[in-house]
Design an enzyme around this catalytic site. Structure first.
Site, PDB file in Angstrom:
ATOM      1  N   GLU A 159       2.591   4.999  -4.050  1.00  0.00           N
ATOM      2  CA  GLU A 159       2.600   6.238  -5.100  1.00  0.00           C
ATOM      3  C   GLU A 159       3.975   6.854  -5.299  1.00  0.00           C
ATOM      4  OE1 GLU A 159       0.078   5.729  -2.813  1.00  0.00           O
ATOM      5  OE2 GLU A 159      -0.925   4.453  -4.261  1.00  0.00           O
ATOM      6  N   ASP A 165      -8.928   3.920  -2.028  1.00  0.00           N
ATOM      7  CA  ASP A 165     -10.010   4.033  -1.019  1.00  0.00           C
ATOM      8  C   ASP A 165     -11.227   4.668  -1.863  1.00  0.00           C
ATOM      9  OD1 ASP A 165      -8.229   3.405   0.604  1.00  0.00           O
ATOM     10  OD2 ASP A 165      -7.313   5.456   1.255  1.00  0.00           O
ATOM     11  N   ASP A 198       0.915  -1.251   0.091  1.00  0.00           N
ATOM     12  CA  ASP A 198      -0.147   0.125   0.117  1.00  0.00           C
ATOM     13  C   ASP A 198       0.826   1.378  -0.118  1.00  0.00           C
ATOM     14  OD1 ASP A 198      -2.272   1.693   0.386  1.00  0.00           O
ATOM     15  OD2 ASP A 198      -2.415   1.296   2.492  1.00  0.00           O
TER      16      ASP A 198
HETATM   17  O1  MIG Z   1      -4.709   6.078   4.169  1.00  0.00           O
HETATM   18  O2  MIG Z   1      -3.202   0.808   5.650  1.00  0.00           O
HETATM   19  O3  MIG Z   1      -5.809   2.342   0.393  1.00  0.00           O
HETATM   20  O4  MIG Z   1      -6.995  -0.031   1.963  1.00  0.00           O
HETATM   21  O5  MIG Z   1      -6.718  -0.113   4.661  1.00  0.00           O
HETATM   22  C1  MIG Z   1      -4.910   4.994   4.640  1.00  0.00           C
HETATM   23  C2  MIG Z   1      -4.711   1.647   6.184  1.00  0.00           C
HETATM   24  C3  MIG Z   1      -3.805   3.862   4.515  1.00  0.00           C
HETATM   25  C4  MIG Z   1      -5.064   3.040   2.469  1.00  0.00           C
HETATM   26  C5  MIG Z   1      -5.487   1.742   2.026  1.00  0.00           C
HETATM   27  C6  MIG Z   1      -6.412   1.189   2.842  1.00  0.00           C
HETATM   28  C7  MIG Z   1      -5.684   0.599   3.889  1.00  0.00           C
HETATM   29  C8  MIG Z   1      -5.187   2.072   4.708  1.00  0.00           C
HETATM   30  N1  MIG Z   1      -4.053   2.568   3.843  1.00  0.00           N
END
Ligand code: MIG
Length: 830
Positions: free
Chosen positions: A430, A503, A427
């Site tokens: 980017e 999200d 995650d």
């Molecule tokens: O901004 O790791 O898209 O699926 O649960 C939150 C916490 C950070 C973003 C991900 C989301 C995940 C969350 N992460």
């Protein structure tokens, strides 16, 4: 491939590495007039004019695509910084450029630029590039994910070009052309007789402008020139601009949509074949609190008789957001927890983000620091930004040495508490940097090889997923297929695993937009994609949650997920009736797995997207070109998820005038094509099987995919107007690379022709032993009741088959067949 670079730039310009799976030979051509190149295998010609620079691509006498028609080619040559810039006079005197021009350049932001309180120092000055393309006869263009937008690309105006720039946008807007998490700079254009494609290989910020218009075209005629005819045809102009790098573009000629997918895959690779478990249902939330919570949720599925394969742990499972560690209080015995899951034949996925907590006591940090593995700021120090753990540095995945080291972190002996049922979720790649401009890394940060972040930005997540997937393969000694989900992606990410759309919000409009979003990602080569079921942010009303499960059950990656602030959402928390309907949807998914897995095999071997827009299957039917509320799953199933609140009917387009369609669950033949109003209840998932297809299913479900290995098959045969049908089944051990290295797989073909339904081998190279049988065959569209049905086996023996015929639905059911799924056999219907 057209490549344009400076002949001798002041400093070399960035060329995207590691995305193309092979190098295409290029030749430089010195030509001043017109050059004509002819393709060897296709009737296709390239006319290249030097001045003005233009390229026309022609096939069978028709101009398909032209380059620089609008003269928008530009290429900012690298220049010395203004303060060092001199002009040399003819008398040999060097003079500094006048102050005015210098300041002017600075005003324009060419050497430094402010964005809010952020300052971007451009050490190399302006270096942007751009080029325009005209797609002749086309008014339908698709692709260039990721945007929360319609399937058909819209015309852009001055300030809303499609932007490709990977960003963490929590609760992103919909119907917006700003970039979100991933970017694939690949655009498809379609008209009834041809699909073509443009792949713009550039990883810096890119914008794409689209302008569809009507143009006059001269119609060649044999009559005297005085009366040449004209007609109006559509044309779409596409203009690409990137912040930096070089022009490196591939023009894909099709002519069919499937040719385009193949051609694009020849450049960037095909979808990795997922391990079978990852096609099951995934249960996620931010966060499952502790080992007890995991256990309770896991048992909940058994208690409610709902199959599932994977439970997920989000960032809170770590020791203070130090990835590769466990919170000592909440997860005291991670191995024991995994042992319990393993006994249930289930898996665990944990999150591993790319930011590393600045903490000298954290081994991963101190090692990476010592080795110089972090991205640097422009002053040469380790870049530090704020993210979940607080102050963090970011691993430089563009460096192959960092990737190798990172991959080694997944070794069981390095990653304490991990076992072979643990897989990974990347995650925030980017990359997401809190308090950074647009929540990402500053563009003047410096990567391996002295490249600025602006050059490689859109590749960051691609590289993290690559390294993670390699790590999982390595830890298994090269034996097991990895599973890695990534949020950020680029062209070619399909080689490393799955992506999801980030999200989204628990609202109907987000359920609706997820379909065109997933279709766009799919046509851009990434078949293994999904959206958070239920919507990540907020709390879905039960009806929305149910509808989302039903939609997700027929999409490639199927995971329920919820935000930390959302209420608990396990499928059994919404009353018996909703639990029952969600259970049904998930069970349908599990019975469908043989078909889905076979589709993934095709995506892997021949680059056919698993989830496809209708136009791909019906390229000549204009009415399909803009359809985005329904789609094809493979070539056999048409899915129209219910995405409206309180819907009592849906309008389903059943395309193709000579197609026959059947209701997939009620077997009824739908005798007309066109748009049908279909009544729905909360239980309905409108799915239709196309006449002419055979869909392999499991006859029942188990607690997870691994429990289902020996469950028998049902073949769903749907006859077309010529009483013909064909389909296939792919089968292997579901988790290893033996299908590749040892050719241990079965690829079967099923054909219904002239009242004989036969099973034959589709690929002699594959060998795989299974005891699994075909138990049941349903044949839809059988006009009259047969008098006898017999089966003949390889050994020449014939056997009577028990059958029932339902005249109302024209369905013939053959039962208790017990035919080995790997054997050749024929069923004769008389
Ligand atoms: O901004 O790791 O898209 O699926 O649960 C939150 C916490 C950070 C973003 C991900 C989301 C995940 C969350 N992460």
């Amino acid at each position: 491939r057209l490549k344009i670079n400076e002949i001798s730039p002041l400093k070399s310009r960035y060329e995207v590495p590691d995305v193309l799976i092979k190098n295409l030979p290029l030749r430089a051509q010195k030509e001043t007039g017109i050059l004509v190149l002819t393709c060897a295998n296709e009737d296709c010609k390239l006319h290249i004019t030097a001045n003005p620079f233009q390229i026309e691509l022609e096939s069978k006498g028709e101009t398909v695509l032209s380059v620089n028609t609008n003269g928008l080619l530009y290429f900012e040559h690298l220049q010395p910084p203004p303060q060092n810039r001199y002009i040399t006079r003819s008398n040999g005197l060097k003079l500094k450029l006048d102050k005015f021009r210098q300041e002017n350049q600075e005003d324009l932001g060419l050497w430094q630029e402010e964005f809010g309180s952020f300052l971007d120092i451009k050490a190399n000055g302006p270096s942007s590039i751009g080029l325009d393309f005209s797609l002749h006869g086309c008014e339908h263009v698709y692709g260039i994910p990721e945007h929360a937008e319609t399937l058909l690309l819209k015309n852009t105006s001055d300030d809303d070009a499609y932007r490709l720039f990977n960003l963490d946008v929590y609760g992103h807007k919909i119907h917006d052309k700003m970039g979100i998490y991933g970017s694939v700079p690949f655009l498809l254009a379609h008209k009834p007789n041809r699909t073509s494609g443009i792949f713009w290989l550039n990883s810096s910020e890119t914008v794409v402008e689209i302008n569809t218009k009507a143009v006059m075209e001269h119609v060649p005629s044999r009559s005297p020139p005085a009366i040449t005819k004209q007609r109006v045809v559509p044309q779409t102009d596409v203009r690409w601009m990137s912040e930096s790098g070089i022009i490196d573009v591939f023009l894909l000629m099709g002519p069919t949509p499937f040719d385009i997918f193949k051609q694009y895959a020849q450049l960037t690779g095909t979808q990795a074949l997922p391990p079978l478990f990852s096609l099951g249902y995934h249960q996620c939330r931010w966060n499952y609190e502790d080992e007890q919570d995991v256990k309770t949720v896991d048992t909940g599925f058994d208690e409610h008789d709902i199959p599932y394969d994977v439970i997920w742990l989000d960032i809170e499972h770590t020791e203070g957001k130090r990835y590769f560690t466990w919170d000592k209080k909440k997860f005291q015995h991670p191995e024991r927890m995994q042992e319990l899951l393993k006994r249930k034949k289930r898996k665990l996925v944990v999150i591993i983000d790319p930011h590393i907590k600045v903490d000298p006591m954290y081994a991963l940090y101190s090692q990476a620091k010592k080795k110089g593995y972090f991205v640097k700021n422009r002053k040469g120090q380790d870049f530090e930004g704020i993210c979940w753990p607080g102050s963090s540095s970011y691993l430089d995945f563009t460096n192959p040495e960092v990737r190798e080291w990172y991959a080694d972190q997944f070794a069981f002996k390095s990653y304490k508490g991990s076992t072979d049922i643990l897989f990974v979720w990347n995650d925030m790649n980017e990359p997401s940097v809190f308090k950074g401009a647009e929540l990402t890394m500053q563009r003047d940060a410096v990567h391996h090889g002295n490249w600025e972040h602006r050059e490689v930005h859109n590749l960051y997540g691609f590289y993290q997923q690559m390294a993670t997937a390699e790590g999982l393969i390595k830890r298994s000694g090269g034996q097991k297929r990895p599973f890695v989900l990534t949020r950020s992606f680029f062209a070619g990410s399909q080689k490393y695993g799955a992506v999801w759309t980030g999200d989204n919000i628990a609202e109907w409009s987000y359920l609706k937009i997820s379909i065109p979003m997933l279709l766009t990602i799919s046509t851009a080569g990434i078949s293994f994609c999904g959206a958070d079921v239920g919507g990540f942010i907020g709390d879905p009303e039960p009806e929305l949650l149910v509808r989302w499960y039903q939609a997700g059950a027929y999409q490639p990656f199927f995971r329920g997920h919820a935000n930390i602030e959302s209420k608990r959402r396990e499928p059994w928390l919404f009353g018996d009736e909703n639990t029952r309907i969600i259970r049904e949807a998930i069970r349908e998914r599990y019975t469908l797995l043989p078909y889905l897995y076979s589709l993934f095999y095709r995506a892997h071997t021949t680059a056919e997207p698993v989830m496809r827009p209708l136009w791909v299957e019906f390229p000549k039917e204009q009415e399909t070109f803009g359809v985005e509320d329904e789609y094809m799953l493979g070539n056999a199933l048409l899915v129209h998820p219910v995405i409206e609140q309180k819907a009592t009917t849906v309008n389903v387009l059943l395309p193709g005038s000579d197609e026959v369609w059947y209701d997939f669950r009620r077997f009824r033949r739908l005798d007309y094509s066109g748009t049908l109003k279909i009544p729905v209840t909360l239980e309905s998932i409108p799915v239709f099987q196309r006449g002419g297809s055979v869909v392999p299913l499991k006859t029942t479900v188990g607690r997870s995919t691994e429990w289902m290995t020996d469950i028998s098959y049902e073949l769903r045969v749907a006859l077309d107007s010529k009483d013909f049908a064909v389909g296939e089944l792919y089968l292997d051990d579901g988790h290893s690379f033996q299908y590749l290295h040892k050719k241990q797989f079965l690829h079967r073909k099923f054909t219904f022709h002239k009242n004989i339904f036969s099973s034959s081998c589709a690929d002699e190279i594959g060998q795989y032993h299974t005891k699994c049988v075909v138990e049941r065959v349903l044949i839809l569209g059988v006009q009259k009741q047969p008098t006898s049905v017999t089966v003949s086996l390889q050994d020449g023996k014939d056997k009577e088959v028990v059958f029932t015929y339902d005249a109302k639905t024209s369905m013939l059911t053959l039962e208790k067949l017990l035919l080995n799924v790997g054997a050749d056999w024929e069923i004769h219907i008389k």
